[in-house]
Write an enzyme that holds these catalytic residues in place. Structure first.
Site, short mmCIF file in Angstrom:
data_model
loop_
_atom_site.label_atom_id
_atom_site.label_comp_id
_atom_site.label_asym_id
_atom_site.label_seq_id
_atom_site.Cartn_x
_atom_site.Cartn_y
_atom_site.Cartn_z
N SER A 220 0.74 -1.12 0.06
CA SER A 220 0.05 0.06 -0.07
C SER A 220 0.91 1.23 0.08
O SER A 220 0.57 2.26 -0.69
CB SER A 220 -1.10 -0.01 1.32
OG SER A 220 -1.45 -1.17 1.36
N GLU B 132 10.50 -5.27 -4.79
CA GLU B 132 9.37 -5.88 -4.25
C GLU B 132 9.11 -7.43 -4.98
O GLU B 132 9.16 -7.58 -5.86
CB GLU B 132 8.01 -5.28 -4.64
CG GLU B 132 6.61 -6.13 -4.50
CD GLU B 132 6.37 -6.33 -3.30
OE1 GLU B 132 6.15 -5.49 -2.25
OE2 GLU B 132 6.13 -7.62 -3.07
N GLN C 299 -5.55 -5.68 1.46
CA GLN C 299 -5.73 -6.56 2.65
C GLN C 299 -7.15 -6.19 3.42
O GLN C 299 -7.55 -7.05 4.07
CB GLN C 299 -4.69 -6.54 3.31
CG GLN C 299 -3.14 -7.07 2.81
CD GLN C 299 -2.03 -6.72 3.53
OE1 GLN C 299 -1.71 -6.94 4.91
NE2 GLN C 299 -1.04 -6.11 2.74
N CYS D 173 -4.11 -3.48 11.36
CA CYS D 173 -5.64 -3.46 11.71
C CYS D 173 -6.11 -3.92 12.95
O CYS D 173 -6.74 -5.14 12.93
CB CYS D 173 -6.49 -3.87 10.59
SG CYS D 173 -8.37 -3.36 10.56
N ALA E 227 -4.31 0.66 6.70
CA ALA E 227 -4.20 1.40 4.98
C ALA E 227 -4.57 2.74 5.20
O ALA E 227 -3.88 3.51 4.24
CB ALA E 227 -4.74 0.50 4.07
N ALA E 228 -5.67 3.10 6.04
CA ALA E 228 -6.03 4.39 6.05
C ALA E 228 -4.74 5.49 6.59
O ALA E 228 -4.93 6.51 6.21
CB ALA E 228 -7.06 4.40 6.93
N CYS F 267 -10.46 2.65 11.42
CA CYS F 267 -10.85 1.33 11.21
C CYS F 267 -12.32 0.98 11.15
O CYS F 267 -13.14 1.28 11.92
CB CYS F 267 -10.47 0.68 12.59
SG CYS F 267 -10.44 -1.08 12.53
C1 FAD Z 1 -7.12 -8.99 7.63
C2 FAD Z 1 -6.69 -7.76 7.81
C3 FAD Z 1 -7.74 -6.58 7.51
C4 FAD Z 1 -7.26 -5.20 7.16
N1 FAD Z 1 -8.35 -4.12 7.44
C5 FAD Z 1 -8.08 -2.94 7.25
C6 FAD Z 1 -9.04 -2.00 7.20
O1 FAD Z 1 -10.12 -2.09 7.28
N2 FAD Z 1 -8.74 -0.71 6.96
C7 FAD Z 1 -7.33 -0.40 6.82
O2 FAD Z 1 -7.02 0.89 6.56
N3 FAD Z 1 -6.41 -0.99 6.93
C8 FAD Z 1 -6.65 -2.55 6.98
N4 FAD Z 1 -5.80 -3.47 7.08
C9 FAD Z 1 -4.29 -3.11 7.24
C10 FAD Z 1 -3.51 -2.78 5.91
O3 FAD Z 1 -3.83 -3.81 4.80
C11 FAD Z 1 -2.27 -2.70 5.97
O4 FAD Z 1 -1.94 -1.73 7.22
C12 FAD Z 1 -1.45 -2.10 4.89
O5 FAD Z 1 -1.41 -2.77 3.83
C13 FAD Z 1 -0.02 -1.47 5.19
O6 FAD Z 1 0.45 -1.03 4.04
P1 FAD Z 1 2.35 -1.49 3.85
O7 FAD Z 1 2.46 -0.72 2.73
O8 FAD Z 1 2.84 -0.68 5.12
O9 FAD Z 1 2.64 -2.74 3.98
P2 FAD Z 1 1.84 -3.96 2.98
O10 FAD Z 1 0.82 -3.43 2.17
O11 FAD Z 1 1.63 -5.36 3.65
O12 FAD Z 1 3.09 -3.99 2.09
C14 FAD Z 1 4.28 -4.39 2.19
C15 FAD Z 1 5.25 -5.10 0.88
O13 FAD Z 1 6.53 -5.10 1.32
C16 FAD Z 1 7.04 -6.26 0.69
N5 FAD Z 1 8.09 -6.72 1.30
C17 FAD Z 1 8.24 -7.41 2.34
N6 FAD Z 1 9.37 -7.84 2.80
C18 FAD Z 1 10.38 -7.05 1.87
C19 FAD Z 1 11.70 -7.29 1.48
N7 FAD Z 1 12.68 -7.69 2.11
N8 FAD Z 1 12.09 -6.54 0.44
C20 FAD Z 1 11.20 -5.91 -0.32
N9 FAD Z 1 10.09 -5.96 -0.41
C21 FAD Z 1 9.47 -6.55 0.93
C22 FAD Z 1 5.83 -7.25 0.65
O14 FAD Z 1 5.99 -8.09 -0.35
C23 FAD Z 1 4.59 -6.44 0.41
O15 FAD Z 1 4.17 -6.06 -1.06
C24 FAD Z 1 -6.06 -5.04 7.30
C25 FAD Z 1 -5.11 -5.93 7.08
C26 FAD Z 1 -5.28 -7.15 7.30
C27 FAD Z 1 -4.42 -8.50 6.98
#
Ligand code: FAD
Length: 443
Positions: free
Chosen positions: A42, A64, A72, A192, A338-339, A371
């Site tokens: 995200s 990635e 998610q 979340c 994600a928010a 949330c």
């Molecule tokens: C069941 C569930 C329900 C949820 N409900 C909500 C909701 O209702 N509302 C809301 O706002 N949020 C919700 N979320 C949370 C939200 O999905 C996450 O907070 C958000 O996706 C975080 O974004 P991010 O970019 O930090 O991590 P992610 O989107 O998880 O992305 C991390 C990325 O890094 C990559 N990566 C990992 N390690 C490495 C590495 N060593 N080298 C290169 N790349 C790597 C991964 O492959 C992945 O693509 C929910 C999550 C889950 C699991």
């Protein structure tokens, strides 16, 4: 000695500058870029899209490893049979910006002193600026017996947290006949924090809809000392669980699963040594989570818990001014959603641009998180709050009520917002809408 070879830029798979290194074992490359984005989830995808609009092709590298990008937040609805897993996924190549160079590897080592990382094929990437966006690591293996239980067909054990296990939740609901339906919240940071209990409400409603409720004993065991961190919404949720006869046990942590006997073992976090053994028909597990191992190895980059050590206001690294973090892997003490990522996007974008231009940082993140607490098929409490756990609501109504319109937002509007606007760098959270809705009186 490393030898630099001549190369023809046009013949390279990646349109970025790099050198070859010849070692006795292999030929490793050194890539160079202006902006390195680690992680295409995200945060990494949304912010790369913003930068790609102003950068030349080849100036951004995204590392990635995954071919697939999941939305998610939809997993909760998939677990309830409201959406399909296919609805939550797109090919990574279709969401990452074309102008950035995607290297389909993982970062295996950070070396911020040298402005460099090593990736899983052995290559090195040198950068001027780096955004770390690697999310959280799920640790199913930290609970003995859990991985085994999840992999036994029809074991009744399921987990909305992983695309590998989320379909098992709806299967378990459909197969459930009678007994204990148990839901857990781990004793670690989570993404979340509402998701482990949304599945409780959806399941309870499913049992009612299908005439199984009087045979189901529904229990939510959470490691936390509260049902939800923000008092306004916690009060509303206590009413929901009381009205619907859902048992809630606070400070109760899952420590083992014995799938052959269908037993779940919990510890009382306030009374060391005290354990409770529960026989389950259905067990939904929110697994232990933590900072990814690759971050933990680089102590210069992270805090004691392994999260990228940033200033919570600017999201800039406390030591390396050319490094920022966004999303779940950051040490900023917001609720990991994600928010929050959306709200952080413009802060990080503007502050990084300021650093690139040698200017002072001006943007401050207030910790906004949201949330959508889905409480059943057709109802949702839309929690929105800041770092201090004060409500920060977008709409000029009290959002602690279960509402159909919020459910529809969660189900239909937010996925579109995510795919069409956020991942293309056009959604920075609802602060402008909030300001308009409150006649400019609220930021
Ligand atoms: C069941 C569930 C329900 C949820 N409900 C909500 C909701 O209702 N509302 C809301 O706002 N949020 C919700 N979320 C949370 C939200 O999905 C996450 O907070 C958000 O996706 C975080 O974004 P991010 O970019 O930090 O991590 P992610 O989107 O998880 O992305 C991390 C990325 O890094 C990559 N990566 C990992 N390690 C490495 C590495 N060593 N080298 C290169 N790349 C790597 C991964 O492959 C992945 O693509 C929910 C999550 C889950 C699991």
């Amino acid at each position: 000695m490393f030898a630099k070879l001549l190369y023809n830029r046009n013949s390279l798979v990646l349109n970025t500058s790099f050198k070859y290194f010849s070692t006795s074992h292999a030929r490793l490359k050194e890539h160079n870029c202006k902006l390195l984005v680690v992680g295409g989830g995200s945060g990494g995808c949304s912010l790369s899209a913003k930068f790609a609009r102003n950068f030349q092709k080849g100036e951004i590298i995204i590392v990635e490893p995954s071919d697939v990008h999941y939305y998610q937040p939809m997993f909760t609805l998939i677990g309830g049979g409201i959406k399909k897993l296919e609805d939550s996924r797109k090919n990574m190549r279709d969401v990452l910006p074309n102008k950035a160079n995607w290297i389909k590897e993982s970062v295996v080592e950070f070396n911020p002193q040298k402005n460099a990382v090593t990736i899983s094929n052995g290559d090195t990437i040198k950068y001027d600026f780096m955004l770390v966006a690697v999310g959280l690591q799920l640790r199913y293996e930290a609970v003995p017996g859990l991985v085994e239980a999840l992999n036994i067909p029809n074991s009744g054990v399921c987990s909305n947290y992983s695309p590998n296990h989320v379909n098992k939740t709806y299967e378990a609901l459909q197969k459930f006949e009678s007994g204990n339906a148990v839901f857990t919240f781990p004793n670690t940071p989570v993404k979340c924090p509402g998701a482990p209990q949304k599945v409780v409400y959806i399941s309870e409603h499913f049992f009612r809809k299908t005439g199984k409720r009087n045979k189901a004993n529904v229990t939510y065991n959470t490691s936390l000392g509260v049902i939800f961190g923000v008092k306004k919404y916690a009060d509303a949720l206590w009413k929901v669980v009381k009205e619907r006869n859902i048992n809630v046990n606070l400070r109760t942590n899952l420590i083992e699963v014995q799938p052959e006997k269908k037993l779940a073992i919990f510890e009382n976090l306030d009374k060391p040594g005290e354990k409770t053994i529960v026989e389950y028909s259905m067990l939904h597990v929110a697994p232990p989570m933590g900072a990814p191992d690759v971050l933990k190895k680089c102590t210069d980059l992270v805090n004691e818990a392994g999260f990228v050590n940033v200033n919570k206001d600017t999201l800039q690294h406390v030591k390396f001014s050319n490094v920022f973090a966004i999303g779940d892997c950051s040490s900023s003490p917001n609720s990991k959603t994600a928010a929050s990522v959306a709200a952080q996007c413009n802060i990080v974008y503007k502050n990084m641009k300021a650093v690139m231009a040698g200017q002072n940082l001006t943007e401050i993140y207030n910790g906004y998180a949201s949330c959508p607490l889905v409480t059943g098929y057709g109802s949702c409490i839309m929690a929105e709050f800041d770092y201090d756990l004060n409500p920060l609501e977008t709409f000029p109504i009290s959002q602690d009520k279960e509402m159909w319109v919020m459910y529809m937002m969660k189900k239909d509007f937010m996925p579109t917002l995510y795919w069409k606007l956020m991942l293309n760098g056009y959604w920075n959270g609802p602060s402008t809408v909030r300001s308009l809705m409150h006649l400019g009186l609220r930021k």
